[in-house]
Scaffold this motif. Sequence first.
Motif, PDB file in Angstrom:
ATOM      1  N   UNK A 117       0.909  -1.210   0.074  1.00  0.00           N
ATOM      2  CA  UNK A 117       0.080   0.137   0.119  1.00  0.00           C
ATOM      3  C   UNK A 117       0.850   1.266   0.023  1.00  0.00           C
ATOM      4  N   UNK A 118       1.882   1.068   0.565  1.00  0.00           N
ATOM      5  CA  UNK A 118       2.771   2.416   0.727  1.00  0.00           C
ATOM      6  C   UNK A 118       3.463   2.874  -0.633  1.00  0.00           C
ATOM      7  N   UNK A 119       4.018   1.967  -1.323  1.00  0.00           N
ATOM      8  CA  UNK A 119       4.368   2.073  -2.900  1.00  0.00           C
ATOM      9  C   UNK A 119       3.742   2.982  -3.519  1.00  0.00           C
ATOM     10  N   UNK A 120       2.324   2.324  -3.922  1.00  0.00           N
ATOM     11  CA  UNK A 120       1.393   3.167  -4.642  1.00  0.00           C
ATOM     12  C   UNK A 120       1.047   4.730  -3.943  1.00  0.00           C
ATOM     13  N   UNK A 121       1.032   4.824  -2.775  1.00  0.00           N
ATOM     14  CA  UNK A 121       0.771   6.151  -2.355  1.00  0.00           C
ATOM     15  C   UNK A 121       2.148   6.977  -2.488  1.00  0.00           C
ATOM     16  N   UNK A 122       3.472   6.532  -2.284  1.00  0.00           N
ATOM     17  CA  UNK A 122       4.567   7.237  -2.682  1.00  0.00           C
ATOM     18  C   UNK A 122       4.693   7.763  -3.945  1.00  0.00           C
ATOM     19  N   UNK A 123       4.091   6.653  -4.808  1.00  0.00           N
ATOM     20  CA  UNK A 123       4.407   7.056  -6.304  1.00  0.00           C
ATOM     21  C   UNK A 123       3.053   7.969  -6.579  1.00  0.00           C
ATOM     22  N   UNK A 124       2.033   8.133  -6.110  1.00  0.00           N
ATOM     23  CA  UNK A 124       0.950   9.047  -6.248  1.00  0.00           C
ATOM     24  C   UNK A 124       1.496  10.487  -5.806  1.00  0.00           C
ATOM     25  N   UNK A 125       2.303  10.472  -4.484  1.00  0.00           N
ATOM     26  CA  UNK A 125       2.760  11.729  -3.769  1.00  0.00           C
ATOM     27  C   UNK A 125       3.739  12.093  -4.873  1.00  0.00           C
ATOM     28  N   UNK A 126       4.622  11.483  -5.474  1.00  0.00           N
ATOM     29  CA  UNK A 126       5.692  11.864  -6.413  1.00  0.00           C
ATOM     30  C   UNK A 126       5.154  12.453  -7.788  1.00  0.00           C
ATOM     31  N   UNK A 127       4.008  11.782  -8.031  1.00  0.00           N
ATOM     32  CA  UNK A 127       3.277  12.350  -9.320  1.00  0.00           C
ATOM     33  C   UNK A 127       2.620  13.719  -9.061  1.00  0.00           C
ATOM     34  N   UNK A 128       2.049  13.720  -8.026  1.00  0.00           N
ATOM     35  CA  UNK A 128       1.306  15.291  -7.354  1.00  0.00           C
ATOM     36  C   UNK A 128       2.310  16.390  -7.273  1.00  0.00           C
ATOM     37  N   UNK A 129       3.670  16.017  -6.719  1.00  0.00           N
ATOM     38  CA  UNK A 129       4.688  16.738  -6.367  1.00  0.00           C
ATOM     39  C   UNK A 129       5.259  17.366  -7.699  1.00  0.00           C
ATOM     40  N   UNK A 130       5.646  16.260  -8.702  1.00  0.00           N
ATOM     41  CA  UNK A 130       6.074  16.629 -10.021  1.00  0.00           C
ATOM     42  C   UNK A 130       5.044  17.697 -10.710  1.00  0.00           C
ATOM     43  N   UNK A 131       3.815  17.208 -10.610  1.00  0.00           N
ATOM     44  CA  UNK A 131       3.038  18.260 -11.554  1.00  0.00           C
ATOM     45  C   UNK A 131       2.567  19.431 -10.933  1.00  0.00           C
ATOM     46  N   UNK A 132       3.159  19.665  -9.814  1.00  0.00           N
ATOM     47  CA  UNK A 132       2.993  20.866  -9.078  1.00  0.00           C
ATOM     48  C   UNK A 132       4.202  21.746  -9.399  1.00  0.00           C
ATOM     49  N   UNK A 133       5.164  21.205 -10.146  1.00  0.00           N
ATOM     50  CA  UNK A 133       6.392  22.145 -10.461  1.00  0.00           C
ATOM     51  C   UNK A 133       6.414  22.386 -11.961  1.00  0.00           C
ATOM     52  N   UNK A 134       6.599  23.409 -12.065  1.00  0.00           N
ATOM     53  CA  UNK A 134       6.785  23.797 -13.605  1.00  0.00           C
ATOM     54  C   UNK A 134       7.928  24.786 -13.750  1.00  0.00           C
ATOM     55  N   UNK A 135       8.771  24.554 -15.077  1.00  0.00           N
ATOM     56  CA  UNK A 135       9.936  25.558 -15.241  1.00  0.00           C
ATOM     57  C   UNK A 135       9.606  26.530 -16.215  1.00  0.00           C
ATOM     58  N   UNK A 136      10.106  27.756 -15.877  1.00  0.00           N
ATOM     59  CA  UNK A 136      10.039  28.862 -16.925  1.00  0.00           C
ATOM     60  C   UNK A 136      11.281  29.103 -17.722  1.00  0.00           C
ATOM     61  N   UNK A 137      11.052  28.924 -18.974  1.00  0.00           N
ATOM     62  CA  UNK A 137      12.479  29.191 -19.736  1.00  0.00           C
ATOM     63  C   UNK A 137      12.569  30.735 -19.826  1.00  0.00           C
ATOM     64  N   UNK A 138      13.958  31.174 -20.168  1.00  0.00           N
ATOM     65  CA  UNK A 138      14.121  32.584 -20.209  1.00  0.00           C
ATOM     66  C   UNK A 138      13.719  33.265 -21.452  1.00  0.00           C
ATOM     67  N   UNK A 139      13.040  32.367 -22.192  1.00  0.00           N
ATOM     68  CA  UNK A 139      12.578  33.077 -23.552  1.00  0.00           C
ATOM     69  C   UNK A 139      10.819  32.789 -23.450  1.00  0.00           C
ATOM     70  N   UNK A 140      10.338  32.804 -22.283  1.00  0.00           N
ATOM     71  CA  UNK A 140       8.834  32.492 -22.207  1.00  0.00           C
ATOM     72  C   UNK A 140       8.396  33.429 -21.040  1.00  0.00           C
ATOM     73  N   UNK A 141       7.259  33.722 -21.116  1.00  0.00           N
ATOM     74  CA  UNK A 141       6.346  34.352 -20.137  1.00  0.00           C
ATOM     75  C   UNK A 141       5.311  33.553 -19.565  1.00  0.00           C
ATOM     76  N   UNK A 142       4.931  33.323 -18.298  1.00  0.00           N
ATOM     77  CA  UNK A 142       4.008  32.325 -18.134  1.00  0.00           C
ATOM     78  C   UNK A 142       2.877  32.919 -16.917  1.00  0.00           C
ATOM     79  N   UNK A 143       1.644  32.244 -17.362  1.00  0.00           N
ATOM     80  CA  UNK A 143       0.468  32.817 -16.595  1.00  0.00           C
ATOM     81  C   UNK A 143       0.258  31.250 -15.728  1.00  0.00           C
ATOM     82  N   UNK A 144      -0.330  31.569 -14.611  1.00  0.00           N
ATOM     83  CA  UNK A 144      -0.776  30.446 -13.719  1.00  0.00           C
ATOM     84  C   UNK A 144      -2.325  30.786 -13.740  1.00  0.00           C
TER      85      UNK A 144
END
Length: 292
Positions: free
Chosen positions: A6-33
């Motif tokens: 049970x712990x492994x799927x939870x960890x995977x879900x937490x990792x996916x959620x954490x990664x999906x909450x991060x975005x990278x702004x390129x120096x050639x871009x402007x970003x709106x949230x």
Amino acid sequence: MTRAIYIIPVLILILVVALSSIFIVDEREKVLVLQFGQVKAVREEPGIGFKIPMIQDVVRYDGRILSLQTQPLEVTPLDDRRLIVDAFARWRIMDLVEFRESVGTGGIATAQTRLERIMTAAIREVLGGVNSDRVLSDDRIPLMVQIRDIARRQAEALGIEVIDVRLTRTDLPQQNLAATYARMQAERQREAADEIARGNEAAQRIRAEADRQVVETTSQANADAEVIRGQAEAERNRILAEAYNRDPEFFAFTRSLQAYGKALARDGSSIVMTPSSEFFRYLQGPTASAAN
């Protein structure tokens, strides 16, 4: 073991959620949230940003200077000579929030379309207020500056800045070229005729001045010649008078010899006279003996 399953799927879900909450702004871009279509954050600096997964979205826009080539359009300047004109514009996004509110989900493509309409109106407004000769001349920078300023003011409502505008083509329609060339040729011929007329006038003036100088110079030369001739005659008469006064008899004798020579100089001439003729007086008298 069961807990690990049970712990492994939870960890995977937490990792996916954490990664999906991060975005990278390129120096050639402007970003709106965005959250449910509403702007929650603006990121214009390069780096890492965070958003709420599944709730917030990231919309990316090109932050560089963009270009716009307008379609050829027909304008009519003040002198009613139709022209085919197109322009090239440089622009960039200045206010992301205003840009999003103006163009919606269309993004850059919608902004290009609306900016082209603004450019078309500005070109017609500026070029329609001047003569075609000014548009066709090499010095068109003031016209381009006016078009840029008008487009810049109107584009501010879209959240974009118009940096520069250039007129890439200003041509006459094909059907007007022959008439324009004929008019240009007539103007050049008129200028040539004016130059020829001015040249002929100058030539006549110079010729008349030269003729006047010739008459004045000739008259002065004749006057000087008469003076010199008179002085020479006077000098000759003086010398003759002086010679006559020295020996009048010899002078009369010499003049008589000259008369004899002139009288007998012609071929076939004959003179019949008596020996006692006055003509031979100097050949018979004591003066002739002295001369001999």
